[in-house]
Design an enzyme around this catalytic site. Structure first.
Site, PDB file in Angstrom:
ATOM      1  N   GLU A 105      53.242  14.567  39.054  1.00 34.42           N
ATOM      2  CA  GLU A 105      52.165  15.380  39.254  1.00 34.42           C
ATOM      3  C   GLU A 105      51.054  14.463  40.563  1.00 34.42           C
ATOM      4  OE1 GLU A 105      49.001  15.611  36.120  1.00 34.42           O
ATOM      5  OE2 GLU A 105      50.492  16.042  34.658  1.00 34.42           O
ATOM      6  N   ASP A 135      47.946  18.340  40.302  1.00 36.13           N
ATOM      7  CA  ASP A 135      47.060  18.334  39.290  1.00 36.13           C
ATOM      8  C   ASP A 135      45.721  18.476  39.688  1.00 36.13           C
ATOM      9  OD1 ASP A 135      46.135  17.286  36.760  1.00 36.13           O
ATOM     10  OD2 ASP A 135      46.059  15.063  37.456  1.00 36.13           O
ATOM     11  N   GLU A 192      43.477  22.684  32.216  1.00 33.33           N
ATOM     12  CA  GLU A 192      43.078  21.309  31.690  1.00 33.33           C
ATOM     13  C   GLU A 192      41.631  21.264  31.325  1.00 33.33           C
ATOM     14  OE1 GLU A 192      44.854  17.912  34.368  1.00 33.33           O
ATOM     15  OE2 GLU A 192      43.665  19.211  35.538  1.00 33.33           O
TER      16      GLU A 192
END
Length: 231
Positions: A105, A135, A192
């Site tokens: 990431e 990310d 996330e």
């Protein structure tokens, strides 16, 4: 290292664990990264990769063939991808973790000084069998411009987009648009920062299958924690 699960809602399995750097006394990632500078960035990046692979394998990840390992990397610490990746390949071989189970990431929050260089990193990583991810998508320097230049295997939607999405029409519209782009480009999205059941249900209704957040499992120091499945 601490590890946090990424869950597959459709299969109700742990899709992956993300390795998160910690200080030797348990300090958070922010404190650790404050100690990183141009003199030690390369050594730090290399040490984190090897430590993540070694510890995850020792904790049993190598015996879970359907489970991947996400590792964050600093693009500005990679000088020549084919050279800098050698220690990673050696660690994966030593600890019997196939390269196709490793996902690297790059955080959108770190300003990329040379986008052509990042493209070269992604190309070399894919050649070696690694998957790649952006990310914190939606919270950093380049947004869609970064995605226009680099098509990773995965993008991780930043918690700023998922927070309160169940009651925020604007956030739902933005995430829906990003998911349409993902489908067109063959990219898997991960949401996330999921902290409430309402957020989780809304994201699932939008078509997201991979999720990560405190509702489902917090990072645990030197363990592969079992997830929490909300009813």
């Amino acid at each position: 290292m601490a590890f946090q699960p990424i869950l597959d809602l459709r299969r109700r399995t742990v899709h992956a664990y993300e390795a998160l750097v910690r200080g030797v006394e348990g300090q958070g990632a922010g404190w650790v990264l404050e100690q990183v500078n141009s003199d030690n960035r390369y050594r730090f990046d290399q040490a984190c990769r090897v430590k993540a692979i070694e510890l995850a394998a020792r904790l049993g990840l190598a015996d879970r063939p359907d489970c991947k390992l996400h590792i964050n990397f600093l693009p500005n610490a990679v000088y020549r991808p084919e050279t800098c990746i050698r220690a990673t390949l050696e660690a994966a071989k030593q600890f019997e973790l196939p390269t196709d189970r490793l996902v690297f990431e790059v955080t959108e929050g770190e300003q990329v000084q040379d986008e052509a260089h990042l493209q070269g990193i992604f190309t070399e990583y894919r050649r070696q069998g690694f998957a790649t991810a952006i990310d914190d998508f939606g919270a950093g320097y380049s947004g869609l411009n970064l995605l226009a230049n680099f098509q990773p295997d995965i993008i991780k939607l930043d918690m700023a987009l998922t927070r309160g999405i169940d009651s925020d029409r604007v956030r739902r519209s933005i995430v829906s648009g990003v998911l349409l782009v993902c489908r067109e480009l063959g990219i898997r999205p991960v949401a996330e920062g999921v902290e409430t059941l309402a957020e989780l249900n809304t994201l699932a209704d939008l078509g997201i299958e991979l999720v990560q957040g405190y509702l489902l499992g917090r990072p645990v120091f030197e363990q592969l924690p079992e997830p929490h499945w909300p009813d």
